[in-house]
Enzyme design. Structure first.
Site, mmCIF file in Angstrom:
data_model
loop_
_atom_site.group_PDB
_atom_site.id
_atom_site.type_symbol
_atom_site.label_atom_id
_atom_site.label_comp_id
_atom_site.label_asym_id
_atom_site.label_seq_id
_atom_site.Cartn_x
_atom_site.Cartn_y
_atom_site.Cartn_z
ATOM 1 N N LYS A 1 2.278 -19.147 -6.340
ATOM 2 C CA LYS A 1 1.227 -19.043 -7.352
ATOM 3 C C LYS A 1 1.760 -18.539 -8.704
ATOM 4 O O LYS A 1 2.869 -18.012 -8.787
ATOM 5 C CB LYS A 1 0.113 -18.141 -6.824
ATOM 6 C CG LYS A 1 -0.585 -18.740 -5.604
ATOM 7 C CD LYS A 1 -1.719 -17.852 -5.124
ATOM 8 C CE LYS A 1 -2.461 -18.480 -3.961
ATOM 9 N NZ LYS A 1 -3.597 -17.641 -3.545
ATOM 10 N N PHE B 1 -15.727 -15.799 -5.759
ATOM 11 C CA PHE B 1 -14.380 -15.712 -6.332
ATOM 12 C C PHE B 1 -13.866 -17.038 -6.900
ATOM 13 O O PHE B 1 -12.771 -17.086 -7.479
ATOM 14 C CB PHE B 1 -13.383 -15.206 -5.275
ATOM 15 C CG PHE B 1 -13.255 -16.115 -4.072
ATOM 16 C CD1 PHE B 1 -12.386 -17.207 -4.092
ATOM 17 C CD2 PHE B 1 -14.009 -15.874 -2.931
ATOM 18 C CE1 PHE B 1 -12.271 -18.037 -2.986
ATOM 19 C CE2 PHE B 1 -13.898 -16.710 -1.825
ATOM 20 C CZ PHE B 1 -13.022 -17.797 -1.858
ATOM 21 N N ARG C 1 2.066 -18.726 8.157
ATOM 22 C CA ARG C 1 0.990 -17.759 7.923
ATOM 23 C C ARG C 1 1.475 -16.342 8.259
ATOM 24 O O ARG C 1 1.142 -15.384 7.558
ATOM 25 C CB ARG C 1 -0.273 -18.147 8.684
ATOM 26 C CG ARG C 1 -0.837 -19.478 8.107
ATOM 27 C CD ARG C 1 -2.219 -19.800 8.551
ATOM 28 N NE ARG C 1 -3.218 -18.887 8.011
ATOM 29 C CZ ARG C 1 -3.668 -18.893 6.752
ATOM 30 N NH1 ARG C 1 -3.185 -19.740 5.878
ATOM 31 N NH2 ARG C 1 -4.596 -18.050 6.379
ATOM 32 N N THR D 1 -4.030 -11.946 3.376
ATOM 33 C CA THR D 1 -4.476 -12.305 2.031
ATOM 34 C C THR D 1 -4.491 -11.083 1.117
ATOM 35 O O THR D 1 -4.086 -11.151 -0.036
ATOM 36 C CB THR D 1 -5.881 -12.942 2.082
ATOM 37 O OG1 THR D 1 -5.825 -14.066 2.961
ATOM 38 C CG2 THR D 1 -6.347 -13.387 0.726
ATOM 39 N N ARG E 1 3.580 -11.634 0.869
ATOM 40 C CA ARG E 1 2.501 -11.013 0.094
ATOM 41 C C ARG E 1 2.696 -9.502 -0.049
ATOM 42 O O ARG E 1 2.328 -8.928 -1.076
ATOM 43 C CB ARG E 1 1.147 -11.349 0.718
ATOM 44 C CG ARG E 1 0.785 -12.820 0.468
ATOM 45 C CD ARG E 1 -0.489 -13.209 1.147
ATOM 46 N NE ARG E 1 -0.918 -14.545 0.751
ATOM 47 C CZ ARG E 1 -1.749 -15.280 1.461
ATOM 48 N NH1 ARG E 1 -2.257 -14.824 2.609
ATOM 49 N NH2 ARG E 1 -2.106 -16.476 1.036
ATOM 50 N N ASN F 1 -2.093 -13.343 -4.937
ATOM 51 C CA ASN F 1 -1.406 -12.948 -3.710
ATOM 52 C C ASN F 1 -0.124 -13.737 -3.445
ATOM 53 O O ASN F 1 0.277 -13.915 -2.304
ATOM 54 C CB ASN F 1 -2.363 -12.998 -2.513
ATOM 55 C CG ASN F 1 -2.927 -14.378 -2.263
ATOM 56 O OD1 ASN F 1 -2.510 -15.357 -2.872
ATOM 57 N ND2 ASN F 1 -3.877 -14.467 -1.365
ATOM 58 N N HIS G 1 0.173 -19.541 -1.356
ATOM 59 C CA HIS G 1 -0.868 -20.195 -0.566
ATOM 60 C C HIS G 1 -0.160 -20.881 0.592
ATOM 61 O O HIS G 1 0.951 -21.384 0.437
ATOM 62 C CB HIS G 1 -1.611 -21.239 -1.410
ATOM 63 C CG HIS G 1 -2.439 -22.182 -0.597
ATOM 64 N ND1 HIS G 1 -3.748 -21.931 -0.290
ATOM 65 C CD2 HIS G 1 -2.111 -23.365 -0.009
ATOM 66 C CE1 HIS G 1 -4.215 -22.936 0.457
ATOM 67 N NE2 HIS G 1 -3.232 -23.819 0.631
#
Length: 142
Positions: free
Chosen positions: A11, A59, A87, A93, A104, A114, A117
């Site tokens: 991100k 959000f 994951r 998250t 993260r 965070n 993705h």
């Protein structure tokens, strides 16, 4: 393809803070092969299309503003049990709740910012990968 690919996106805050190389290194050290990769800047419309499943949630607009605020790195990753393993590598998250040593925990700055993705299912891994990459762009031989 099911079961052995997942989609990942680094991100804007993580790319702007120069964490891209560190994150890709963590991914490859965890046994994933990067079979497609590109850096781009999402428009608001592209971000809305990608995150459309969240439209109407409180959000959503904040997420769209953030995801269109700077460059992202989109990747297709290959590994047995890719979705579940990625994951785990990403972490929760909420970076405050993420396990030590996860992406993260190390690189996220908030729930929205965070760092990465990752797909939540084999079906979404395929859909999300196809959002960013044509079949021609995904290296299938690894």
């Amino acid at each position: 393809m099911n079961g052995n690919i997942t989609f990942s996106m680094i991100k804007p805050t993580a790319t702007q803070n120069n964490h891209t190389g560190h994150i890709i290194n963590m991914i490859t050290n965890a046994g994933f092969h990067v079979i497609a990769i590109k850096m781009l800047h999402l428009s608001k419309d592209q971000a809305k299309a990608f995150y459309g499943v969240h439209e109407g949630k409180e959000f959503f607009e904040r997420l769209i503003d953030f995801m269109s605020s700077g460059p992202i790195v989109a990747m297709v990753l290959k590994k047995e049990n890719a979705v579940e393993d990625y994951r785990k590598l990403m972490g929760a998250t909420d970076p405050a709740k993420a396990a030590e040593g996860t992406i993260r925990k190390l690189y996220a700055t908030s729930m929205t910012m965070n760092a990465v993705h990752g797909s939540d299912s084999d079906e979404n891994a395929s859909l999300e990968s196809r959002f960013f990459f044509s079949d021609f762009e995904v290296f299938k031989q690894l």
